[in-house]
Design an enzyme around this catalytic site. Sequence first.
Site, short mmCIF file in Angstrom:
data_model
loop_
_atom_site.label_atom_id
_atom_site.label_comp_id
_atom_site.label_asym_id
_atom_site.label_seq_id
_atom_site.Cartn_x
_atom_site.Cartn_y
_atom_site.Cartn_z
N LYS E 166 -43.84 -11.39 75.05
CA LYS E 166 -42.61 -10.85 75.61
C LYS E 166 -41.48 -10.89 74.58
O LYS E 166 -41.65 -11.40 73.46
CB LYS E 166 -42.23 -11.63 76.86
CG LYS E 166 -43.38 -11.73 77.87
CD LYS E 166 -42.92 -12.19 79.23
CE LYS E 166 -42.25 -11.04 79.97
NZ LYS E 166 -41.97 -11.37 81.38
N GLU E 196 -44.91 -6.62 75.11
CA GLU E 196 -43.75 -5.99 75.76
C GLU E 196 -42.89 -5.31 74.70
O GLU E 196 -42.53 -5.94 73.70
CB GLU E 196 -42.95 -7.08 76.47
CG GLU E 196 -41.76 -6.58 77.26
CD GLU E 196 -40.97 -7.74 77.87
OE1 GLU E 196 -41.49 -8.36 78.83
OE2 GLU E 196 -39.87 -8.05 77.39
#
Lengths: 280, 280, 280, 280, 280, 280
Positions: E166, E196
């Site tokens: 992320k 991400e």
Amino acid sequence: MIEQHSLSERIIRLALEEDIGSGDLTTTSVIKSEAGGKASLITRQELVLAGLPVFKKVFREISPEIIFNDSFGEGDLVAADKEVTLLTGSLSTILRAERTALNFLQRMSGIATLTRQFVKKVQPLEVSILDTRKTAPGHRLFDKYAVRIGGGVNHRFGLFDGVLIKDNHIAAAGSITGAIESAKQGVPHTIRIEVEVEDLAGAKEALAAGADIILLDNMLPGQMTEVVQLVNGKIKVEASGGITLDRIKEVAETGVDFISVGALTHSASAADFSLEVIPE
Amino acid sequence: MIEQHSLSERIIRLALEEDIGSGDLTTTSVIKSEAGGKASLITRQELVLAGLPVFKKVFREISPEIIFNDSFGEGDLVAADKEVTLLTGSLSTILRAERTALNFLQRMSGIATLTRQFVKKVQPLEVSILDTRKTAPGHRLFDKYAVRIGGGVNHRFGLFDGVLIKDNHIAAAGSITGAIESAKQGVPHTIRIEVEVEDLAGAKEALAAGADIILLDNMLPGQMTEVVQLVNGKIKVEASGGITLDRIKEVAETGVDFISVGALTHSASAADFSLEVIPE
Amino acid sequence: MIEQHSLSERIIRLALEEDIGSGDLTTTSVIKSEAGGKASLITRQELVLAGLPVFKKVFREISPEIIFNDSFGEGDLVAADKEVTLLTGSLSTILRAERTALNFLQRMSGIATLTRQFVKKVQPLEVSILDTRKTAPGHRLFDKYAVRIGGGVNHRFGLFDGVLIKDNHIAAAGSITGAIESAKQGVPHTIRIEVEVEDLAGAKEALAAGADIILLDNMLPGQMTEVVQLVNGKIKVEASGGITLDRIKEVAETGVDFISVGALTHSASAADFSLEVIPE
Amino acid sequence: MIEQHSLSERIIRLALEEDIGSGDLTTTSVIKSEAGGKASLITRQELVLAGLPVFKKVFREISPEIIFNDSFGEGDLVAADKEVTLLTGSLSTILRAERTALNFLQRMSGIATLTRQFVKKVQPLEVSILDTRKTAPGHRLFDKYAVRIGGGVNHRFGLFDGVLIKDNHIAAAGSITGAIESAKQGVPHTIRIEVEVEDLAGAKEALAAGADIILLDNMLPGQMTEVVQLVNGKIKVEASGGITLDRIKEVAETGVDFISVGALTHSASAADFSLEVIPE
Amino acid sequence: MIEQHSLSERIIRLALEEDIGSGDLTTTSVIKSEAGGKASLITRQELVLAGLPVFKKVFREISPEIIFNDSFGEGDLVAADKEVTLLTGSLSTILRAERTALNFLQRMSGIATLTRQFVKKVQPLEVSILDTRKTAPGHRLFDKYAVRIGGGVNHRFGLFDGVLIKDNHIAAAGSITGAIESAKQGVPHTIRIEVEVEDLAGAKEALAAGADIILLDNMLPGQMTEVVQLVNGKIKVEASGGITLDRIKEVAETGVDFISVGALTHSASAADFSLEVIPE
Amino acid sequence: MIEQHSLSERIIRLALEEDIGSGDLTTTSVIKSEAGGKASLITRQELVLAGLPVFKKVFREISPEIIFNDSFGEGDLVAADKEVTLLTGSLSTILRAERTALNFLQRMSGIATLTRQFVKKVQPLEVSILDTRKTAPGHRLFDKYAVRIGGGVNHRFGLFDGVLIKDNHIAAAGSITGAIESAKQGVPHTIRIEVEVEDLAGAKEALAAGADIILLDNMLPGQMTEVVQLVNGKIKVEASGGITLDRIKEVAETGVDFISVGALTHSASAADFSLEVIPE
């Protein structure tokens, strides 16, 4: 067979939890949850069977409905490629528990098989093959049970059910005599006092100070014989330290009462089994 | 190093509880509770050191004040008769934790030492030596960590973080293709699908059905080579089944990406260490 | 003092959880959470102090910052209306833990005080006052510790660290001799075998069969003397059954080595203490 | 009868674990594991029976197959030397659980028997005999249940289901009025507020501040009568402090609604039972 | 249905313990313990039924004898005011477990009902609605199960069965490429690597570095379309961030493979049920 | 703030264990274990802050060294896009605990924020907004704490610290009067008795039978007013059933003392926060 409720329960649950975690992805996605079937537990080598009740308990921990039809029992010497037991029940349960159940069984049968080898080497002498506390952490109960199945005899279970004054205790206490006297004061009268010694002088001191058992650590057979003659049956004598299948007969012939072997539980190879689902 | 808080805690506490039970009779009666001292952890063979943090954690579980002065670190290849670390602190704590701490360390260093032997056999080929789920129940975390320390690579941790469709799943599902399709439906998209096959036909079917990895179970080197050529780098190929130190080079030369070895964790001998209290 | 980590932790946490449950309504609503203060632990009768470390551990389980200034130590004979220790710290913590901490301390000091009475009755004879397994469930560790503080000696801790063949075992096994022989086979060599007998004939049989200790259950002093003469120092002799402060001297004078007294732990009255917050 | 699943389970398991530990050496070695038999639970004094369900649960925790044929039920006044229940089942299970089961039963029946004595002393006055939080740590549930069986009434279970502002809270809060006002703010509306006072002035202040119940601590009967007249039925009045069998009638006659007696649970003697295996 | 033995057991027991504590005062005092009866579980709104097995398990945790006659099953869309199941058994058990059982059922059916709404919005597009790790702590297993019942698909269960790099990982690692390369080294070969990204440039870098899945965080539909075209089916694409019932269709039409929606599990309203005891 | 040691500990550990399982694959492989850094906790909506101590405890459960610099405190009304606290410490710990910590905080702040809305609707009337037992299973302690932070007042915690005779109890007991009388007998004197009624007749019966509190379930405002006039301050009156933000003012104006709202804890939306690692 298994007494210690809590220890056996805890290691079995720990084993299942570490393996299954948040769920068995393969079985859940591939096998219909209602599918039933049969599977065969098969030996892949000659071995002494030990741990079948634990093997079964692992499956039943997941689902109590699995049925087992046994062809062999604990302690049997089983040839390679034999069916030990036939499982009938939910395929999902069988596949989910398979690896954990086998891991217990292979370890325990491995220990029993190795123990039997040591025991046979010393027959027909009157000496007991003992285990030690060198077990896989958390497996003490099962490891020691497997030793008994293999024909061995259990030493104390842990630190709480026997006194064994070792070299480090003597180093800390200052002398063999001092250590024995302290132990005699502080221990319930149901417990015997065993002392580890490294030579004849140590054995003499221990005997004089009132030890109930003497453990000869890493001594040569000749020295052991001297101690056995010195003790002359008044107390028991145990030998330990680097005992191998090659050496054990010679040690036994010195006349010691017990020989303890760490390798039984810390270095036994897993016994080879497989579990085969039987296609319908 | 150790992530899984709860699993590592539970096996360490279980190990201490099974050993200490209602109390260490010998140490309590022989050693003055306030006595301090030093002890030396010594290798008794050449080994790859693994498990020193676990060794320390066992002592600290009993008393956090023990101090360690390390001469070697995790993964070091240590010769026989070297001091690994020097402990300073309460002699009672040291003697009470000694056996449990050594039991962990000897198992883990034994695994790392054996893993290193396998890894060296296949150098400089580009193949990873993998562990399996054939670990001592409750020790998965430590056994797999020891494999990494020895230079191996971890396969999935358990049933929850990878899909491995084995012979029993295929027998239950009816076909390789059916099993793969079911798995693709039911598994998070973060997970790859590995399939165990026993021959070239199986490998072809798995490849066609969209397997992400193929596991060759107990195949001959010649067959493995055929599969590697068939797959031609599109997906990864793993070999397993009866891999020994003698055989592994030949398997590696077939060009497979991974070789998994159950013996790393189910049949490694304990590495030999001793702990010696240093008399004042 | 306290070895068995897990048992002592579990009973202390259980006690706090049963008392505090979802929270101490009174303290939370009445006392400012940041308020500090002092409180005095005071004896309300003459007593043998036992359990102060447990008393402190209860407070520290809630908050480690409470400080204690002790005026007396474990085993001290303390007169009525004396300050035993002065607590300084969070008033909320003190009030929350007060009752649980006192419940442990009052039970343990009650046991130690009663034990001291029995011990004084038999002085200066060479006989040890033993406890039994008739402890409050979950309190074995603390009850037996309190007996030691009072000058008593511990019998085996539980079923695992001693053999005691009682009337029910003999009834089930068929004979004293048979029971002793079975025990000798099945028990680690570190454990002695004690047998309960009810008359001279039983004592003779036990002695002949190789018992290590004989327990005389509910026998008259005259009979006990006969057994002591029969045994003649070869093994140890213990007396038990309905031993009261009035009777114990007479029993001791028979020459037995040990007298075990269930009342020490199952019927001691709580020793009287109070905890008083000192207004600023 | 027993609600609190978790507390009752935990103390029973703790009790079995502390006693059985790594296994019952005597029973395992002396009794054949498959041997069945009968045993009789017999009273050795007149007593109020309390704890039979707990007694049974201890056996069933080890093996669910033990059968009980009861001759008496909870709360029965049973004469000495009566059979309470007849156990049928595995002798190993019976012998292994015997002591722990008896330890619970003897404690609980001791409490019920003592409670009955206090209750009878105050009949036919309209006053309830209450217990306190002075229970054996971990036994709150069972101790309070035994009080009910003996005819007593339970005070709050713990700190979480009632407010009782004691001298220490008042000392910390500064005044009775301040403490009551704080409690009224911070406590769910389902809970009444009880305040401990030491004299008439305190009672007046508590009444004025809106206390729901007043606890008279260590007051003389004459003072208690004054408070009862002052309160005049508006709220409830409880007496406590050094209440003995000799004194309780006089206290009851003052007209208080409740009398709480710590000795019920902290100083009851164990009731005397024995368990006798019936030879075949 | 429920695999994770330990997690499901622990949250159910925790829920019962927090609610029942030392006992259900109302039921114990008002209902005769032997009273039996019937109760009807009734919907008070239209809903997707999820959690009935958990609802039943709560009752059975207290007493295994409750019988259920179901009119609907898991996943059924049930109108308001329908009887879902009829309970027969001990009224005390039913009343004691009622609230806890309903709390689970209402949460799970609320999640399933909301999930169904999202799923219907995107039909007949080929996109899966995924959950996230934004579940109620301790409820991961049940929350994710309820998503499946509602027609959603599960993302990874936790941190251990998938890699999702992320923004915070990238910030800490320095670059997308660096993070992906590290992950490829350190993760078992059964696990895919998802990254991400926040824009097209990020998607390009991730693709080039060998990501297996790209997660588009809070991107506009136009940007998402660009990424889908860029990727062109080579790897999977997931969209997330502020997805509402109003917006989801537009996101689905961009051609992404998955849309993950935190609100499914962190903000679903409880579905409305009641349990009605049927008077005799 | 948090009293119930064991409940709070258990849900936090359960949450971490379900999320981390066998380890955080992403963080372990991507982030250097020794890397330190900073991260900012930021609001993404206006909210009432609740749960910051729980948020911190989650990080500290993994590693106690994380430092927090707070800009806001519990109960503060915080605007969107504000930094609540700045974390400094090990990046691995921060990333590993992030999601679990946020899950607690978002749930608790969501509850507090919704509670504040209800409380404001009824100001300045003298009525308390109560929670119910309709909490997320295992979260009772945290959910009820969040209600207090939002300005609400707690009803009883569970079944053990209050009596609430509901429709199902009355159906089982036969009548309101009978149920109240049974409760008065069987419940400690520290506990008040509340009764749920559905109409004026029920309220009259409850009042006559000596109820301490009346709960009006799903009654119309006109009926509620009648009951309030009937009761005339003698006992407390609570309203419940389908209370929404739109309806609550009208209910409050009837003069009831308490209004309980299940939606506070079973249907609050998660408050929106994010945690952002600050690149160096």
